[in-house]
Scaffold this motif. Structure first.
Motif, mmCIF file in Angstrom:
data_model
loop_
_atom_site.group_PDB
_atom_site.id
_atom_site.type_symbol
_atom_site.label_atom_id
_atom_site.label_comp_id
_atom_site.label_asym_id
_atom_site.label_seq_id
_atom_site.Cartn_x
_atom_site.Cartn_y
_atom_site.Cartn_z
ATOM 1 N N LYS A 41 0.825 -1.216 0.000
ATOM 2 C CA LYS A 41 0.000 0.000 0.000
ATOM 3 C C LYS A 41 0.858 1.265 0.000
ATOM 4 O O LYS A 41 0.342 2.367 0.097
ATOM 5 C CB LYS A 41 -0.936 0.021 1.214
ATOM 6 N N GLY A 42 2.192 1.110 -0.077
ATOM 7 C CA GLY A 42 3.080 2.261 -0.149
ATOM 8 C C GLY A 42 3.464 2.843 1.201
ATOM 9 O O GLY A 42 3.970 3.965 1.272
ATOM 10 N N GLU A 43 3.238 2.110 2.265
ATOM 11 C CA GLU A 43 3.552 2.578 3.616
ATOM 12 C C GLU A 43 4.776 1.839 4.159
ATOM 13 O O GLU A 43 5.082 0.729 3.732
ATOM 14 C CB GLU A 43 2.361 2.347 4.553
ATOM 15 N N GLN A 44 5.438 2.445 5.126
ATOM 16 C CA GLN A 44 6.599 1.818 5.756
ATOM 17 C C GLN A 44 6.177 1.006 6.968
ATOM 18 O O GLN A 44 5.247 1.360 7.675
ATOM 19 C CB GLN A 44 7.608 2.879 6.192
ATOM 20 N N TRP A 45 6.899 -0.084 7.199
ATOM 21 C CA TRP A 45 6.704 -0.935 8.377
ATOM 22 C C TRP A 45 7.743 -0.490 9.398
ATOM 23 O O TRP A 45 8.867 -0.970 9.429
ATOM 24 C CB TRP A 45 6.884 -2.397 7.994
ATOM 25 N N THR A 46 7.382 0.478 10.230
ATOM 26 C CA THR A 46 8.308 1.039 11.206
ATOM 27 C C THR A 46 8.315 0.190 12.476
ATOM 28 O O THR A 46 7.442 -0.667 12.681
ATOM 29 C CB THR A 46 7.896 2.471 11.567
ATOM 30 N N GLY A 47 9.272 0.464 13.334
ATOM 31 C CA GLY A 47 9.347 -0.246 14.604
ATOM 32 C C GLY A 47 8.105 -0.040 15.447
ATOM 33 O O GLY A 47 7.601 -0.980 16.076
ATOM 34 N N MET A 48 7.577 1.180 15.472
ATOM 35 C CA MET A 48 6.373 1.454 16.266
ATOM 36 C C MET A 48 5.163 0.750 15.662
ATOM 37 O O MET A 48 4.338 0.191 16.384
ATOM 38 C CB MET A 48 6.116 2.964 16.376
ATOM 39 N N ARG A 49 5.043 0.752 14.355
ATOM 40 C CA ARG A 49 3.926 0.054 13.714
ATOM 41 C C ARG A 49 4.014 -1.445 13.990
ATOM 42 O O ARG A 49 3.002 -2.098 14.239
ATOM 43 C CB ARG A 49 3.906 0.344 12.217
#
Length: 154
Positions: A25-33
């Motif tokens: 979907k064009g989003e980043q998988w960050t540590g917080m997510r």
């Protein structure tokens, strides 16, 4: 009952599928997510943003604000990683994030356990009824409250 043919994920497979879906979907998988998703997936019942914030705060040994969690949950719902249980303002991890469908929740009033089922006849009937009145149903959510089989037997 018509069923969707999809793979249910759990554990690392669920996290991997969620990450893949979010990145698609064009989003980043960050540590917080990732931390929010792991906390959400660990609950055996629908969890509020406050429940998740408390869980993440404990694992990260720092305070995490519920507002931050709400923003991430909104992103997760939009990307199909989580489903919102409207009547309790709580969320559940979607065990099949690559499958788009309407939500039907069976919610136990005794223990809070929530079961997600798929039935295209029921959700299709809701869409048809809405269409017949000139209404375009973009996201039907059906919630049925009652008593689960475990609580009935207990």
């Amino acid at each position: 009952m018509p069923q969707h043919d999809h793979q249910l994920h759990e554990g690392e497979s669920l996290k991997s599928a969620a990450r893949s879906r979010l990145e698609t979907k064009g989003e980043q998988w960050t540590g917080m997510r990732e931390a929010v998703f792991e906390a959400l997936a660990a609950f055996d019942r629908p969890a509020s943003a406050y429940d998740i914030a408390e869980s993440v705060s404990k694992t990260q040994d720092r305070r995490v604000a519920a507002n931050s969690v709400y923003r991430i949950l909104d992103l997760f719902v939009g990307a199909n990683l989580a489903r919102r249980v409207e009547s309790s303002n709580a969320y559940v991890a979607n065990q099949h994030p690559d499958c788009l469908h309407d939500c039907i929740f069976l919610i136990c009033d005794t223990c809070g356990q929530t079961t997600h089922i798929d039935d295209d006849r029921l959700s299709g009937g809701i869409r048809d009824a809405a269409h017949d009145t000139g209404f375009a149903a973009t996201r039907p959510v059906i919630e049925v409250r009652g008593t689960c089989s475990d609580c009935q037997d207990g």
